[in-house]
Design a protein around this motif. Structure first.
Motif, PDB file in Angstrom:
ATOM      1  N   PHE A  38      21.591  36.681  23.489  1.00 22.38           N
ATOM      2  CA  PHE A  38      22.618  37.643  23.101  1.00 22.38           C
ATOM      3  C   PHE A  38      23.781  37.564  24.060  1.00 22.38           C
ATOM      4  O   PHE A  38      23.678  37.039  25.167  1.00 22.38           O
ATOM      5  N   ARG A  39      24.908  38.053  23.584  1.00 22.36           N
ATOM      6  CA  ARG A  39      26.134  38.075  24.380  1.00 22.36           C
ATOM      7  C   ARG A  39      26.865  39.368  24.068  1.00 22.36           C
ATOM      8  O   ARG A  39      26.973  39.755  22.900  1.00 22.36           O
ATOM      9  N   LEU A  41      30.035  41.635  23.435  1.00 15.48           N
ATOM     10  CA  LEU A  41      31.332  41.385  22.812  1.00 15.48           C
ATOM     11  C   LEU A  41      32.302  42.493  23.165  1.00 15.48           C
ATOM     12  O   LEU A  41      31.904  43.569  23.608  1.00 15.48           O
ATOM     13  N   LEU A  45      32.704  45.284  17.862  1.00 15.60           N
ATOM     14  CA  LEU A  45      31.289  44.891  17.832  1.00 15.60           C
ATOM     15  C   LEU A  45      30.752  44.790  19.249  1.00 15.60           C
ATOM     16  O   LEU A  45      31.422  44.280  20.148  1.00 15.60           O
ATOM     17  N   TYR A  48      26.458  40.036  20.066  1.00 13.18           N
ATOM     18  CA  TYR A  48      26.205  38.889  19.206  1.00 13.18           C
ATOM     19  C   TYR A  48      24.783  38.445  19.515  1.00 13.18           C
ATOM     20  O   TYR A  48      24.423  38.285  20.683  1.00 13.18           O
ATOM     21  N   TRP A  49      23.973  38.262  18.471  1.00 16.05           N
ATOM     22  CA  TRP A  49      22.593  37.798  18.642  1.00 16.05           C
ATOM     23  C   TRP A  49      22.445  36.435  17.989  1.00 16.05           C
ATOM     24  O   TRP A  49      22.923  36.208  16.885  1.00 16.05           O
ATOM     25  N   ASP A  50      21.729  35.532  18.648  1.00 18.01           N
ATOM     26  CA  ASP A  50      21.365  34.245  18.077  1.00 18.01           C
ATOM     27  C   ASP A  50      19.845  34.202  18.103  1.00 18.01           C
ATOM     28  O   ASP A  50      19.238  34.165  19.184  1.00 18.01           O
ATOM     29  N   HIS A  81      25.966  40.700   9.317  1.00 17.61           N
ATOM     30  CA  HIS A  81      25.502  39.322   9.225  1.00 17.61           C
ATOM     31  C   HIS A  81      26.472  38.561   8.332  1.00 17.61           C
ATOM     32  O   HIS A  81      27.092  39.140   7.434  1.00 17.61           O
ATOM     33  N   TYR A  91      31.638  39.043   6.109  1.00 20.88           N
ATOM     34  CA  TYR A  91      30.343  39.531   6.586  1.00 20.88           C
ATOM     35  C   TYR A  91      29.821  40.598   5.634  1.00 20.88           C
ATOM     36  O   TYR A  91      30.556  41.142   4.816  1.00 20.88           O
ATOM     37  N   GLU A 107      39.196  37.802  14.546  1.00 22.43           N
ATOM     38  CA  GLU A 107      39.318  37.565  15.979  1.00 22.43           C
ATOM     39  C   GLU A 107      40.690  38.033  16.427  1.00 22.43           C
ATOM     40  O   GLU A 107      41.693  37.748  15.791  1.00 22.43           O
ATOM     41  N   TRP A 115      35.198  33.893  23.709  1.00 19.45           N
ATOM     42  CA  TRP A 115      34.686  34.954  22.853  1.00 19.45           C
ATOM     43  C   TRP A 115      35.765  36.036  22.760  1.00 19.45           C
ATOM     44  O   TRP A 115      35.739  37.006  23.512  1.00 19.45           O
TER      45      TRP A 115
END
Length: 145
Positions: A38-39, A41, A45, A48-50, A81, A91, A107, A115
């Motif tokens: 995760f990161r 943001l 938001l 961010y999850w991967d 998502h 999304y 963005e 990011w």
């Protein structure tokens, strides 16, 4: 996050490795059945999850829309998502009660950031804590992101 992902995938929390993407790779449990980086943001938001689910997890993980719905309910927050096969800005937003609506994420910033801040520019229906989002139809010829 580990407990929520474990519930969604159907494994125990001990079988889930969650780490900030900035963490040293040696600290990760690469043998875990579920890996989540995760990161943090900026903008509208928070995270961010991967997520990667190993084929060894024992059961087929839910598709992304169902997983997002389960996570929203489990975490008590709106989860976004990506919409499949359309613009990068498209999304789906899912609320804890299971309601969902299309959302456009843009963005912001100078373009120099790895990011950049993300803004939920528009939603088709009011959903959760996105007070700055315009509510109305999202057309495919709108801003791209």
């Amino acid at each position: 996050m580990a407990a929520a992902l474990a519930d969604v995938v159907g494994v125990t929390a001990a079988e889930v490795d969650v780490a900030d993407e900035e963490a040293a790779t040696a600290e990760r449990d690469w043998g875990a059945l579920v890996l989540c980086g995760f990161r943090g943001l900026t903008g509208d938001l928070a995270l961010y999850w991967d997520v990667y689910v190993s084929p060894d997890a024992g059961s087929v993980p839910p598709a992304e829309p169902e997983a997002a719905s389960r996570l929203a309910a489990r975490l008590g927050t709106v989860v976004l998502h990506p919409a499949q096969g359309v613009r990068p800005s498209a999304y789906w937003a899912v609320a804890p009660d299971g309601s969902r609506t299309r959302a456009r994420v843009l963005e912001e910033g100078t373009g120099d950031e790895e990011w950049p801040p993300l803004t939920v520019d528009a939603v088709e229906e009011r959903i959760g804590p996105l007070p700055g989002a315009r509510v109305g139809p999202i057309t495919e010829d709108g801003p791209s992101g």
